[in-house]
Write a protein that holds these residues in place. Structure first.
Motif, mmCIF file in Angstrom:
data_model
loop_
_atom_site.group_PDB
_atom_site.id
_atom_site.type_symbol
_atom_site.label_atom_id
_atom_site.label_comp_id
_atom_site.label_asym_id
_atom_site.label_seq_id
_atom_site.Cartn_x
_atom_site.Cartn_y
_atom_site.Cartn_z
ATOM 1 N N HIS A 3 0.839 -1.202 0.000
ATOM 2 C CA HIS A 3 0.000 0.000 0.000
ATOM 3 C C HIS A 3 0.874 1.252 0.000
ATOM 4 C CE1 HIS A 3 -3.858 -1.972 0.250
ATOM 5 N NE2 HIS A 3 -3.431 -2.711 1.266
ATOM 6 N N ALA A 4 1.949 1.232 0.782
ATOM 7 C CA ALA A 4 2.847 2.390 0.854
ATOM 8 C C ALA A 4 3.606 2.607 -0.454
ATOM 9 C CB ALA A 4 3.834 2.212 2.004
ATOM 10 N N LEU A 5 3.888 1.534 -1.170
ATOM 11 C CA LEU A 5 4.685 1.609 -2.396
ATOM 12 C C LEU A 5 3.853 1.572 -3.677
ATOM 13 C CD1 LEU A 5 7.468 -0.919 -1.302
ATOM 14 C CD2 LEU A 5 7.665 1.588 -1.424
ATOM 15 N N SER A 6 2.537 1.552 -3.541
ATOM 16 C CA SER A 6 1.637 1.399 -4.696
ATOM 17 C C SER A 6 2.006 0.158 -5.503
ATOM 18 C CB SER A 6 1.678 2.647 -5.590
ATOM 19 O OG SER A 6 1.226 3.762 -4.873
ATOM 20 N N ALA A 7 2.198 -0.927 -4.791
ATOM 21 C CA ALA A 7 2.572 -2.197 -5.412
ATOM 22 C C ALA A 7 1.475 -3.221 -5.141
ATOM 23 C CB ALA A 7 3.908 -2.674 -4.833
ATOM 24 N N GLU A 8 1.653 -4.405 -5.693
ATOM 25 C CA GLU A 8 0.734 -5.497 -5.414
ATOM 26 C C GLU A 8 1.471 -6.591 -4.656
ATOM 27 O OE1 GLU A 8 -0.853 -8.022 -8.494
ATOM 28 O OE2 GLU A 8 1.063 -8.170 -9.505
ATOM 29 N N VAL A 9 0.708 -7.411 -3.952
ATOM 30 C CA VAL A 9 1.260 -8.564 -3.252
ATOM 31 C C VAL A 9 0.864 -9.809 -4.040
ATOM 32 C CG1 VAL A 9 1.173 -9.960 -1.150
ATOM 33 C CG2 VAL A 9 1.141 -7.463 -0.995
ATOM 34 N N VAL A 10 1.829 -10.674 -4.273
ATOM 35 C CA VAL A 10 1.558 -11.949 -4.919
ATOM 36 C C VAL A 10 1.778 -13.028 -3.862
ATOM 37 C CG1 VAL A 10 2.129 -13.504 -6.812
ATOM 38 C CG2 VAL A 10 2.367 -11.029 -7.120
ATOM 39 N N ARG B 146 -7.506 -15.684 4.636
ATOM 40 C CA ARG B 146 -8.530 -15.300 5.622
ATOM 41 C C ARG B 146 -7.900 -15.012 6.983
ATOM 42 N NH1 ARG B 146 -11.749 -18.734 2.809
ATOM 43 N NH2 ARG B 146 -11.248 -20.549 4.075
ATOM 44 N N LEU B 147 -6.931 -15.834 7.376
ATOM 45 C CA LEU B 147 -6.236 -15.623 8.646
ATOM 46 C C LEU B 147 -5.534 -14.260 8.645
ATOM 47 C CD1 LEU B 147 -5.132 -16.745 11.378
ATOM 48 C CD2 LEU B 147 -3.263 -17.767 10.070
ATOM 49 N N ALA B 148 -4.939 -13.905 7.533
ATOM 50 C CA ALA B 148 -4.196 -12.650 7.442
ATOM 51 C C ALA B 148 -5.101 -11.429 7.344
ATOM 52 C CB ALA B 148 -3.251 -12.694 6.240
ATOM 53 N N PHE B 149 -6.192 -11.527 6.571
ATOM 54 C CA PHE B 149 -6.974 -10.331 6.234
ATOM 55 C C PHE B 149 -8.454 -10.399 6.584
ATOM 56 C CE2 PHE B 149 -3.596 -10.671 2.945
ATOM 57 C CZ PHE B 149 -2.819 -9.620 3.390
ATOM 58 N N GLY B 150 -8.920 -11.505 7.144
ATOM 59 C CA GLY B 150 -10.346 -11.638 7.412
ATOM 60 C C GLY B 150 -11.087 -12.065 6.159
ATOM 61 N N GLN B 151 -12.385 -12.159 6.268
ATOM 62 C CA GLN B 151 -13.170 -12.714 5.159
ATOM 63 C C GLN B 151 -13.206 -11.813 3.929
ATOM 64 O OE1 GLN B 151 -17.025 -12.931 7.203
ATOM 65 N NE2 GLN B 151 -17.899 -11.917 5.432
ATOM 66 N N TRP B 152 -12.925 -10.526 4.072
ATOM 67 C CA TRP B 152 -13.020 -9.630 2.919
ATOM 68 C C TRP B 152 -11.726 -9.532 2.142
ATOM 69 C CZ3 TRP B 152 -17.791 -9.413 2.043
ATOM 70 C CH2 TRP B 152 -18.706 -9.370 3.074
ATOM 71 N N GLY B 153 -10.633 -9.993 2.708
ATOM 72 C CA GLY B 153 -9.367 -10.003 1.987
ATOM 73 C C GLY B 153 -8.760 -8.618 1.839
ATOM 74 N N ASP B 154 -7.819 -8.510 0.954
ATOM 75 C CA ASP B 154 -7.135 -7.253 0.656
ATOM 76 C C ASP B 154 -7.029 -7.161 -0.853
ATOM 77 O OD1 ASP B 154 -4.960 -5.376 0.039
ATOM 78 O OD2 ASP B 154 -4.597 -5.368 2.199
ATOM 79 N N ARG B 155 -7.502 -6.067 -1.409
ATOM 80 C CA ARG B 155 -7.553 -5.923 -2.874
ATOM 81 C C ARG B 155 -6.175 -5.853 -3.523
ATOM 82 N NH1 ARG B 155 -12.619 -2.421 -4.407
ATOM 83 N NH2 ARG B 155 -11.129 -1.559 -5.885
ATOM 84 N N ALA B 156 -5.142 -5.565 -2.737
ATOM 85 C CA ALA B 156 -3.788 -5.480 -3.289
ATOM 86 C C ALA B 156 -3.123 -6.849 -3.384
ATOM 87 C CB ALA B 156 -2.931 -4.546 -2.427
ATOM 88 N N VAL B 157 -3.840 -7.901 -2.969
ATOM 89 C CA VAL B 157 -3.245 -9.235 -2.921
ATOM 90 C C VAL B 157 -3.805 -10.115 -4.033
ATOM 91 C CG1 VAL B 157 -2.938 -11.317 -1.526
ATOM 92 C CG2 VAL B 157 -2.901 -9.067 -0.431
#
Length: 161
Positions: free
Chosen positions: A32-39, A79-90
């Motif tokens: 998020h800080a770097l405007s990047a994506e997580v794979v 889900r463990l990391a981000f909850g049921q809604w996830g993270d859009r950068a991932v």
């Protein structure tokens, strides 16, 4: 293998552990800080060739069953990391192959590779697992070993990549 990350991505090795969930959360904050994506990459290998022919049939899973189990492990870790809604950068990737080779291949060209490490074991330093150690030795990009959150209490297992 194909599927190298782009120069605006952070690759994270995911194995279902609390440590890999911590690495995902850390990588998402960086992304998020770097405007990047997580794979988020989970590598799996078929075990059928490694099971003795005399092993009980119940011990043998088909490649499809193993792939499904790997997909569940990846989804559960997200889900463990981000909850049921996830993270859009991932973006999640399920890849058949040896974990070290898959992670090194996927990380080529990325900003960095993140792996988890377990919490302190009996007063010792946090432990990086065998996959993480090989990634630290051979990666062509910076590797960050993110410590897991403290376990819930005595006897709580903490696995590492």
């Amino acid at each position: 293998m194909t599927g190298h990350a782009n120069s605006r991505s952070i690759v994270v090795g995911v194995d279902g552990s609390d440590a890999s969930a911590a690495a995902l959360r850390w990588a998402a904050a960086q992304a998020h800080a770097l405007s990047a994506e997580v794979v988020a990459v989970h590598a799996w290998e078929a075990t059928a060739p490694h099971i003795a022919p005399y092993a009980p049939a119940a011990e043998r899973r088909t490649p499809a069953e193993e792939r499904e189990a790997a997909a569940r492990r990846l989804a559960e870790t997200l889900r463990l990391a981000f909850g049921q809604w996830g993270d859009r950068a991932v973006r999640a990737e399920l890849v058949e192959g040896h974990a070290v080779r898959v992670l090194l291949d996927r990380a080529r060209g990325a900003l960095m590779l993140a792996v988890g490490r377990s919490t302190h074991v009996q007063g010792g330093p946090p432990q990086v697992g065998p996959v993480g150690r090989e990634c630290l030795r051979h990666a062509s990009v910076p590797v960050v070993a993110v410590p897991a959150s403290e376990p819930d209490g005595p006897g709580s297992p903490a696995r590492s990549v």
